[in-house]
Write an enzyme that holds these catalytic residues in place. Structure first.
Site, PDB file in Angstrom:
ATOM      1  N   ASP A 124       0.858  -1.174   0.000  1.00 29.71           N
ATOM      2  CA  ASP A 124       0.000   0.000   0.000  1.00 29.71           C
ATOM      3  C   ASP A 124       0.908   1.242   0.000  1.00 29.71           C
ATOM      4  O   ASP A 124       2.134   1.151   0.099  1.00 29.71           O
ATOM      5  CB  ASP A 124      -0.926  -0.037   1.229  1.00 29.71           C
ATOM      6  CG  ASP A 124      -2.176   0.812   1.018  1.00 29.71           C
ATOM      7  OD1 ASP A 124      -3.221   0.513   1.620  1.00 29.71           O
ATOM      8  OD2 ASP A 124      -2.097   1.784   0.230  1.00 29.71           O
ATOM      9  N   GLU A 176     -10.373   6.979   4.513  1.00 26.28           N
ATOM     10  CA  GLU A 176      -9.381   6.348   5.385  1.00 26.28           C
ATOM     11  C   GLU A 176      -9.457   6.890   6.816  1.00 26.28           C
ATOM     12  O   GLU A 176     -10.549   7.144   7.331  1.00 26.28           O
ATOM     13  CB  GLU A 176      -7.997   6.500   4.754  1.00 26.28           C
ATOM     14  CG  GLU A 176      -7.959   5.872   3.333  1.00 26.28           C
ATOM     15  CD  GLU A 176      -6.573   5.727   2.773  1.00 26.28           C
ATOM     16  OE1 GLU A 176      -6.342   6.147   1.634  1.00 26.28           O
ATOM     17  OE2 GLU A 176      -5.712   5.168   3.483  1.00 26.28           O
TER      18      GLU A 176
HETATM   19  C1  GLC Z   1      -4.334   4.237  -0.009  1.00 25.01           C
HETATM   20  C2  GLC Z   1      -5.263   3.088   0.299  1.00 25.01           C
HETATM   21  C3  GLC Z   1      -5.354   2.056  -0.797  1.00 25.01           C
HETATM   22  C4  GLC Z   1      -5.102   2.686  -2.150  1.00 25.01           C
HETATM   23  C5  GLC Z   1      -3.690   3.221  -2.167  1.00 25.01           C
HETATM   24  C6  GLC Z   1      -3.368   3.945  -3.482  1.00 25.01           C
HETATM   25  O1  GLC Z   1      -3.636   4.626   1.144  1.00 25.01           O
HETATM   26  O2  GLC Z   1      -5.041   2.394   1.518  1.00 25.01           O
HETATM   27  O3  GLC Z   1      -6.669   1.476  -0.716  1.00 25.01           O
HETATM   28  O4  GLC Z   1      -5.268   1.720  -3.169  1.00 25.01           O
HETATM   29  O5  GLC Z   1      -3.429   4.106  -1.087  1.00 25.01           O
HETATM   30  O6  GLC Z   1      -4.128   5.115  -3.590  1.00 25.01           O
END
Ligand code: GLC
Length: 662
Positions: A326, A522
């Protein structure tokens, strides 16, 4: 029982989570008490292509260390140019939420596609003996949500209420076309979290607290997105976030999941078995950690867990695609930083999402391999998996621009499908006196700050990461609930007042109050323990507005936009009818279709339990549930809800005395 549900339900049968009566699985004890001691065994549904594997091995054998490290590096488009992709042999780029070509929110589909083509051409213009095309990933989590003008679907919490896997598969197909219109061939979806605590800011990204629903939708969305995997309307899908993101303690985003092994296997793993069986090609590691407190086994952060990423995901579950970290996820592994983490790569991260600090990452990782901290065999395996997915998805054969959808603005439109999804995803919680459906010849007063807000209607991950800093015009399309009512009833029959102050309500046949959360994504959406979780505490203006128009002898219909099941008995008691709208997306017409008399009835049924107090944040023994999972009224099923209890909300949920009733 469909093929799929039996297949992925097997581990769940023990919890009778599939609507099947528990059957003994080789034991005399009722199945419900047979402990689940190990992970199910799955095998990749994709046959090994010997010729492909040989070709991959030959390419890897001809790559330098720098080229291999470049291939596992994924920078963000704001921080890398096409020329640098060529120069550093970069394997992938992503655009994060709120990142657009030239950082222009209004960038057209053609401009997205043009940038994609520039990255692609640069990636195949290196000095390597065999060119390896770059792959672009994006969070198209409710449609292609970064792109101005794209149709946005209901977020997953609403889709869960639709109980319609076939609809979700069609949404996946449409989303794949939307992505291909912009030259993007990889989507970071579906999220397979089994949401457990509504404090969690990402609750709306979860389909349900029921692992059986998550499993059904995992299959549907992966099949919808990937199709045949190498077609011009197909994209690579991502099962995320592996594993246990929806089960963190107190719903703290990126926190500690304290599930037992059995809970991890039977609840949080449910979506992955189905996604893997559907052939998902990538898995995104989760920020959370797993600490099986009951067993005294702390597995630590997922990004550094060899047990989960290699032993379970590859060993037991047979995953043969690649694992992507991530956003700066490696930074959370003990001893690591954003740009340096041998431990994560050794634990099974194949591609590293290192948005900004990718140069340092490359330097550090080359050193790690050169000095033996990362075995070359591990790096080779990571590159092999990445090349395998790129070849399976046709990227070596055809440039992304060679899709019939490439550059087509109409390909990001899917209003009719999204409107259908809205109709099916909203849930009628109350309809006392049969106030709904409203006749179409009525004079309506509309109130509430959310009535004309595409931002509140679409939620987070909409044009921007947080879904904030947008105007209705930024969406370049879409219809608010107010706009849809005006279109259907005639502007003269719909009066809007944001708060109802000074309006003579008696002059109207009905009031529609549109309330809602403002967007978040988030951890920004977390409601941290011990704060109560109550809509009217977070949004007091909504309560004030409702009090202004309620009890005036005119029926009040409330629609609530929320990213979580919201304790709202005080609001429900001020309403004659109450609709859980969740986060319906850009097509407000879908709400009007069910609010007004006509062809459609409510069919939505809650996929999360709806709370009966502000401190009931889950669905466990201590929680008060107002409406159970599966609840939802319809015109055909009229039930009088009456006045709901409104237990006094304590200042903090720690002072959670037995609920005093007012
Ligand atoms: C974010 C999320 C994830 C996403 C990634 C790219 O922090 O946790 O779901 O795909 O970053 O944007």
């Amino acid at each position: 029982m469909t093929r799929l549900s039996l297949k992925f339900c097997l581990p769940l049968l023990l919890l009778a989570g599939c609507g099947l009566h528990p059957v003994a699985l080789g034991s005399s004890a009722p199945a419900s008490v047979v402990p689940v001691s190990d992970w199910p065994v799955h095998r990749s549904p994709t046959a090994v292509d010997v010729a492909m594997e040989r070709r991959i091995a030959e390419i890897v054998a001809g790559m330098t260390l720098e080229q291999k490290v470049g291939q596992i590096t994924q920078p963000e488009i704001r921080y890398i140019t096409p020329e640098e992709v060529r120069q550093y042999y970069i394997g992938s780029v992503l655009n994060g939420g709120g990142s657009w070509p030239d950082m222009d929110k209004a960038a057209t589909v053609q401009e997205w596609a043009a940038l994609s083509n520039r990255y692609y051409l640069a990636s195949v213009s290196t000095d390597m003996p065999t060119q390896i095309p770059v792959i672009w990933g994006t969070d198209a989590v409710h449609g292609h949500n970064n792109v101005a003008g794209a149709t946005l679907f209901p977020h997953n919490i609403g889709l869960g209420a639709a109980h319609d896997p076939a609809l979700v598969e069609r949404i996946g197909r449409a989303t794949a076309r939307q992505a291909r219109a912009t030259g993007i061939t990889w989507v970071f979806a579906p999220t397979l979290a089994v949401g457990e605590n509504r404090r969690w800011g990402r609750t709306y990204e979860s389909y349900s607290s029921d692992p059986a629903i998550v499993g059904q939708y995992a299959d549907a969305m992966v099949r919808g997105l990937q199709g045949g995997l190498d077609g011009e309307g197909d994209v690579v899908a991502t099962a995320k976030h592996f594993m246990g993101d929806g089960g963190t303690f107190n719903g703290i985003d990126q926190g500690e999941t304290r599930a037992t092994r059995e809970e991890m296997i039977t609840r949080h793993g449910a979506g992955y078995y189905a996604a893997l069986d559907a052939g998902v090609q990538t898995v995104m590691a989760s920020y959370n950690s797993w600490n099986d407190v009951q067993a005294g086994e702390d597995y630590g952060k997922m990004h550094g867990s060899r047990e989960l990423l290699i032993d379970v995901l590859r060993g037991r579950l047979g995953f043969d695609g690649f694992v992507v970290s991530d956003w700066n996820g490696i930074d959370q592994v003990p001893g690591c930083t954003k740009d340096h983490c041998a431990a994560a790569i050794n634990a099974g991260i194949d591609m590293v999402m290192v948005p900004e600090d990718w140069r340092a990452f490359i330097t550090n990782t080359v050193s790690d391999v050169r000095e033996g901290r990362i075995p070359m065999a591990r790096l080779d395996e990571a590159v092999t998996r990445i090349l395998r997915v790129k070849m399976r998805s046709g990227l070596f054969e055809r440039a992304p621009s060679e899709s019939t959808y490439n550059g087509r603005a109409d390909a990001v439109q899917a209003s009719a499908l999204a409107r259908e999804a809205v109709r099916k995803s909203v849930v009628l919680l109350k309809n006392d006196g049969g106030v709904l459906p409203l006749a179409r010849d009525r004079k309506i007063l509309v109130v509430g700050a959310s009535a004309d807000s595409l931002s509140n209607q679409t939620g987070g991950w909409s044009l921007t990461w947080q879904g904030t800093e947008n105007t209705n015009a930024d969406f370049r399309g879409g219809t608010t609930l107010l706009g849809a009512l005006r279109r259907v009833l005639g502007a003269d029959n719909v009066v809007y007042s944001i708060d109802g102050v000074g309006v003579d309500v008696s002059g109207f046949d009905a009031v529609i109050a549109v309330l809602g959360e403002t967007p978040y994504a988030e951890y920004n959406g977390d409601v941290r323990h011990p704060a109560p979780v109550q809509h009217s505490l977070a949004y007091p203006a909504d309560l004030t507005t409702l009090r202004t128009v309620s009890g005036r002898g005119v029926p009040v219909v409330t629609v609530l936009y929320s990213g979580r099941p919201a304790y709202a008995n005080d609001l429900i008691n001020l309403s004659d009818a109450f609709v859980a709208g969740f986060l319906p997306g850009t097509e407000g017409d879908g709400l009007v279709d069910v609010l007004l008399g006509g062809e459609y009835d409510f069919t939505g049924r809650l996929s999360f339990a709806w709370p009966g107090s502000a401190c009931s944040t889950g669905e466990g023994p201590g929680d008060i549930v107002q409406f159970a999972r599966g609840y939802g009224l319809s015109y055909a099923k009229a039930v009088t809800v009456g006045r709901l209890p409104t237990p006094i909300t304590p200042a903090t949920c720690e002072a959670q005395e037995p609920y005093a009733r007012e």
